[in-house]
Motif scaffolding. Structure first.
Motif, PDB file in Angstrom:
ATOM      1  N   ILE A  10     -11.754  -6.351  12.961  1.00  0.00           N
ATOM      2  CA  ILE A  10     -10.587  -6.790  12.198  1.00  0.00           C
ATOM      3  C   ILE A  10     -10.905  -8.123  11.519  1.00  0.00           C
ATOM      4  O   ILE A  10     -11.269  -9.087  12.172  1.00  0.00           O
ATOM      5  N   PRO A  11     -10.766  -8.197  10.183  1.00  0.00           N
ATOM      6  CA  PRO A  11     -11.024  -9.470   9.503  1.00  0.00           C
ATOM      7  C   PRO A  11      -9.933 -10.483   9.851  1.00  0.00           C
ATOM      8  O   PRO A  11      -8.763 -10.097  10.007  1.00  0.00           O
ATOM      9  N   VAL A  12     -10.326 -11.753   9.990  1.00  0.00           N
ATOM     10  CA  VAL A  12      -9.365 -12.756  10.458  1.00  0.00           C
ATOM     11  C   VAL A  12      -8.136 -12.867   9.565  1.00  0.00           C
ATOM     12  O   VAL A  12      -7.022 -13.108  10.043  1.00  0.00           O
ATOM     13  N   ASP A  13      -8.310 -12.698   8.256  1.00  0.00           N
ATOM     14  CA  ASP A  13      -7.169 -12.898   7.368  1.00  0.00           C
ATOM     15  C   ASP A  13      -6.080 -11.858   7.608  1.00  0.00           C
ATOM     16  O   ASP A  13      -4.916 -12.098   7.291  1.00  0.00           O
ATOM     17  N   VAL A  36      -4.847 -10.828  10.390  1.00  0.00           N
ATOM     18  CA  VAL A  36      -4.012 -11.042  11.573  1.00  0.00           C
ATOM     19  C   VAL A  36      -3.634 -12.502  11.767  1.00  0.00           C
ATOM     20  O   VAL A  36      -3.250 -12.924  12.852  1.00  0.00           O
ATOM     21  N   THR A  37      -3.747 -13.310  10.695  1.00  0.00           N
ATOM     22  CA  THR A  37      -3.291 -14.700  10.755  1.00  0.00           C
ATOM     23  C   THR A  37      -2.346 -14.951   9.591  1.00  0.00           C
ATOM     24  O   THR A  37      -2.496 -14.358   8.516  1.00  0.00           O
ATOM     25  N   GLN A  38      -1.371 -15.844   9.838  1.00  0.00           N
ATOM     26  CA  GLN A  38      -0.420 -16.156   8.774  1.00  0.00           C
ATOM     27  C   GLN A  38      -1.059 -17.086   7.751  1.00  0.00           C
ATOM     28  O   GLN A  38      -1.766 -18.021   8.113  1.00  0.00           O
ATOM     29  N   SER A  39      -0.771 -16.847   6.473  1.00  0.00           N
ATOM     30  CA  SER A  39      -1.303 -17.712   5.423  1.00  0.00           C
ATOM     31  C   SER A  39      -0.564 -19.043   5.449  1.00  0.00           C
ATOM     32  O   SER A  39       0.420 -19.212   6.163  1.00  0.00           O
ATOM     33  N   ASN A  82     -10.876  -6.666   4.508  1.00  0.00           N
ATOM     34  CA  ASN A  82      -9.542  -6.160   4.843  1.00  0.00           C
ATOM     35  C   ASN A  82      -9.161  -5.009   3.913  1.00  0.00           C
ATOM     36  O   ASN A  82      -8.677  -3.957   4.350  1.00  0.00           O
ATOM     37  N   ARG A 105      -1.253 -10.144   3.850  1.00  0.00           N
ATOM     38  CA  ARG A 105      -1.434 -10.857   5.118  1.00  0.00           C
ATOM     39  C   ARG A 105      -0.092 -11.122   5.793  1.00  0.00           C
ATOM     40  O   ARG A 105       0.951 -11.115   5.145  1.00  0.00           O
ATOM     41  N   ILE A 115      -5.904 -10.638  -0.113  1.00  0.00           N
ATOM     42  CA  ILE A 115      -6.500 -10.325   1.187  1.00  0.00           C
ATOM     43  C   ILE A 115      -8.013 -10.345   0.993  1.00  0.00           C
ATOM     44  O   ILE A 115      -8.497 -10.296  -0.138  1.00  0.00           O
ATOM     45  N   SER A 116      -8.745 -10.397   2.090  1.00  0.00           N
ATOM     46  CA  SER A 116     -10.208 -10.419   1.966  1.00  0.00           C
ATOM     47  C   SER A 116     -10.704  -9.045   1.544  1.00  0.00           C
ATOM     48  O   SER A 116     -10.024  -8.029   1.711  1.00  0.00           O
TER      49      SER A 116
END
Lengths: 586, 217
Positions: free
Chosen positions: B141-144, B146-149, B161, B91, B157-158
């Motif tokens: 696109i899965p949210v994980d 393209v977002t910072q952890s 993903n 991620r 990752i999911s």
């Protein structure tokens, strides 16, 4: 989303199942009865009294003496911690060679840990030696939690006292709380956490060579021993800057669940302890119910808000719905192993209690999601609250509710057979108002002057105001969570305090607020305890307002919301409410 | 008062020794004997060399090589990095997967910067994956991804993903897609008892398994 609700339901069920046994155990500890640990701990307890030169049985204290011991002990705690923070350069267990902290930052940090707040303007892994983490912070995690617990025990004794003015002995209560409750659970908890991957060592950071030929440095340290008491004592100060989001503090879905339980177990069970000590379990359940209603409402709102995603994400064209293999929702500032549910539940738990540990970034919660921590803090940490502090603050609200209820039906207010009169209500009002007053004055000063501007990360907009307000809400309520953009410490890119300095205004103001909003209410609470202790108990009659039925629970919830809302609503409108209602970007 | 001062002073000294030294050192001692691997960071080794920790994610980027055969540098003289297509990508991280300096990205919910950041991440994700998964659209696109952890070192990752990235891995490593998908399943950490936490694919463990099964170089 069903899976998320299921996890939340399981958590509540496990917590509910533990409230009674833990509550009974604590009641036995506070009434000096034998418990199953007595054969092991008893000799250590007696030895401790000998070393401290106290004779608990012969030295009962009235409220003033009790308060004096608590204040003197906290003063020494503060001095010890400040000294430790300022002498890092010459300490053992300092493999990274960290320098001593700046004076203003150290002032803030010492005030923060002695008041059970654990507000952190510093990053632990880049500025603190293992010695400071252990001998400074871990010690305060134990004893500041202990002080909170013994104050509520003294208040309960005042409420139930049939005669005399004595509330018990501070030193005995503190020692028993530590030896029978906090230390044993922490030992078991720390070892369990290590077994799940939370680190516990004294080595220096290890350099590893990654698969693509790069380098990664892994910070090390005695983390688990601090993590356990950090949650159990509702302290919340992380070993690492990103707190319980870092896998070395919180390694899996299981540890996340376990740590959340540690945070709530004492505050929730104390309501049962209370019922047992006042001789009516229904009184305890009434308080537990009022707390639970407010808590569950908060959990539901924050989870639904986070599952929805943020305005910025939608504006970017991201689809935030869940589908097979993806949680969906707002994953900004959240780790995959906790997901949206595990982070949302944690956000509610850490702000209803005064813990303040986080496993995700509060600054990146949705607008409505942020409103929940704001609301929880606005209720002055009475929804379970900190260990001890939560129940004693809630009992102030109970007395206030009894008083207002009494006015409404035209009777002399009574609580558990004791008349509530002018003196008690004056003290209760002072105790209830200190914290909101501290919040409004300090956040007003920080927002209205140029002095506070340097600390803001998000800029002059609703989020920037939210940061400021939250910083002082959190510090005044001794919580310690943060919209982490707000800062009181400037650190250059290199680790180790080299060339770093504090932002004096934010450090000093925050430190003063934390100390004032911790110890003034403690004094008022103990004064209430003293006032109640001397009163005769009159038998309940037909005209006595009941304090153990749903009507009273409803009244109590109403009073808590009323005081919080009246005090903070205008301020909340400017920050979180604006952000949750608009689709505008700032 | 005098008695309180004396007791208070003795108390803080005694408690510092017991709670601040004895307790953490005892826990350290026990942990080092009973759980030495976990207590020291769950490290992973390949051919006897420590390559990371199973709990701490790491970057799978490598320096971009310019036309002159040397790494391209940015304005600050740092090497420009790009995702290595032969590996599953973790991620986005605010800290560049730092394991010793941690901080939150602090992207605010209504901020213009956050919108730009997500847009940028979505663009790079599509740029990397779409050539190998032609039907991929931005809605999928899965949210994980393209977002910072929060931790900056999210090891997972999911599953969604990972399944998208599987197309690229299969093409670059010349493996059947089903074999890559089997590897993903084998390196997915499920919920505890099927109940607690969220399932996630451990990127470092998966990439180590890939290297073992189908080495690129």
């Amino acid at each position: 989303m069903a899976q998320g609700w299921l996890q939340i339901a399981i958590f509540l069920a496990v917590l509910l199942a533990l409230v009674k046994p833990v509550g009974i155990y604590m009641a036995r500890v506070f009434t000096n009865q034998r418990v199953f640990l007595s054969p092991v701990v008893g000799p250590i307890e007696r030895l401790t009294y000998k070393v401290l030169r106290v004779r608990p049985d012969a030295e009962g204290q009235d409220w003033k003496a009790y308060a004096r011991s608590a204040i003197v002990f906290s003063l020494f705690s503060w001095l010890a911690l400040y000294l430790i923070l300022r002498t890092q350069g010459i300490q053992p267990f300092n493999p990274e060679g960290f320098h001593s902290g700046p004076w203003d930052l150290s002032f803030n940090t010492a005030s923060s840990f002695v008041t059970n707040t654990n507000w952190q303007y510093y990053g632990g892994e880049t500025t603190l030696t293992y010695f400071t983490q252990m001998a400074g912070l871990t010690v305060q995690n134990f004893v500041s939690a202990g002080v909170g617990i013994v104050v509520v025990v003294a208040l309960i004794r005042g409420i139930v006292a049939r005669s005399g003015r004595e509330l018990g002995n501070f030193w005995q209560d503190l020692v028993r709380t530590l030896l029978y409750i906090l230390v044993p659970i922490s030992i078991v908890g720390a070892l369990f956490l290590v077994s799940q991957g939370v680190i516990q060592n004294l080595g220096d950071s290890s350099v590893v060579h990654t698969l693509t030929g790069g380098q990664q440095i892994l910070a090390q340290g005695p983390v688990a021993s601090q993590e356990a008491i950090k949650e159990l004592g509702t302290n919340g100060g992380g070993f690492f800057n990103v707190n319980s989001a870092f896998p070395f503090e919180n390694s899996s879905g299981l540890t996340n669940f376990f740590e959340m339980l540690l945070i709530l177990i004492i505050p929730a069970s104390l309501t049962y302890t209370y019922g047992r000590m006042v001789g009516s379990q229904r009184q305890g359940w009434a308080i537990f119910s009022a707390m639970s209603v407010l808590f569950i409402a908060g959990v539901a709102v924050v989870y639904m808000a986070e599952q929805h995603g943020t305005v910025a994400q939608h504006a970017a064209g991201l689809h935030t719905h869940a589908f097979h293999g993806s949680t969906g929702g707002n994953m900004e500032g959240k780790d995959q192993r906790f997901g949206v549910a595990g982070t949302s539940l944690w956000a509610a738990i850490t702000t209803v209690t005064s813990c303040g540990a986080v496993n995700g970034a509060f600054e990146s919660l949705t607008g409505l999601g942020q409103a929940v921590p704001f609301a929880n803090l606005s209720f002055s940490e009475v929804v379970f609250g900190g260990v001890g502090t939560g129940l004693y603050s809630m009992l102030l609200y109970v007395l206030l509710a009894v008083f207002i209820g009494g006015l409404m039906v035209g009777r002399t207010p009574e609580y558990l057979g004791k008349k509530i009169q002018a003196r008690e209500i004056k003290l209760v009002s002072l105790g209830v108002l200190v914290t909101p007053l501290a919040v409004l004055l300090s956040s007003g000063l920080a927002s209205a002057t140029e002095l506070g501007k340097r600390s803001i990360y998000a800029g002059i907009n609703p989020q920037g105001f939210s940061e400021t307000l939250y910083a002082y809400l959190s510090q005044a309520n001794n919580n310690g969570s943060a919209l982490a953009g707000y800062t009181g410490f400037i650190q250059p890119n290199a680790p180790g305090n080299v060339g770093s300095y504090g932002i004096s205004f934010a450090d000093i103001l925050g430190g003063v607020v934390m100390v004032g909003a911790r110890f003034l209410p403690i004094l008022f609470v103990l004064a209430v305890a003293g006032a109640l202790a001397g009163k005769k108990v009159s038998p309940a009659g037909l005209g006595t307002m009941r304090t153990d039925n749903p009507t009273f629970v409803f009244l109590l919830i109403g009073i808590v919301i009323l005081v919080g809302a009246l005090t903070f609503f205008p301020a909340l409108l400017l920050g979180p409410v604006v952000q949750s209602l608009t689709t505008r970007l700032f | 008062m005098k008695k309180d001062l004396r007791t208070g002073l003795i108390a803080i000294v005694v408690m510092t020794i017991f709670l601040g030294l004895l307790y953490p050192l005892a826990i350290t001692g026990i942990s080092q004997v009973v759980f030495p691997g976990k207590a020291n960071g769950s490290k992973l080794t390949v051919d006897g060399k420590v390559v990371g920790s199973s709990l701490i994610g790491q970057s799978f980027s490598k320096p971009v090589i310019g036309k002159n055969g040397k790494p391209v540098l940015d304005e600050e003289g740092e090497e420009v990095l790009a995702p290595d297509p032969a590996y599953f990508q973790p991620r986005p991280s605010a800290t560049g997967y730092s394991g010793n300096v941690t901080y939150f990205g602090n992207a605010a919910p209504n901020s213009v910067e956050a919108r730009e950041e997500v847009r940028e991440y979505m663009k790079s994700y599509l740029r990397l994956e779409k050539p190998f998964d032609k039907s991929l659209t931005s809605e999928e696109i899965p949210v994980d991804a393209v977002t910072q952890s929060a931790s900056g070192v999210d090891p997972h990752i999911s599953e969604a993903n990972a399944r998208i990235q599987a197309h690229r891995i299969a093409a670059v490593r010349k493996l059947p897609l089903s074999q890559v998908e089997d590897l993903i399943s084998a390196n997915t950490d499920g919920r505890f008892l099927g109940l607690l936490g969220e399932p996630g694919v451990n990127v470092l463990e998966l990439n180590i398994a890939l290297d073992k099964e189908a080495p690129v170089r």
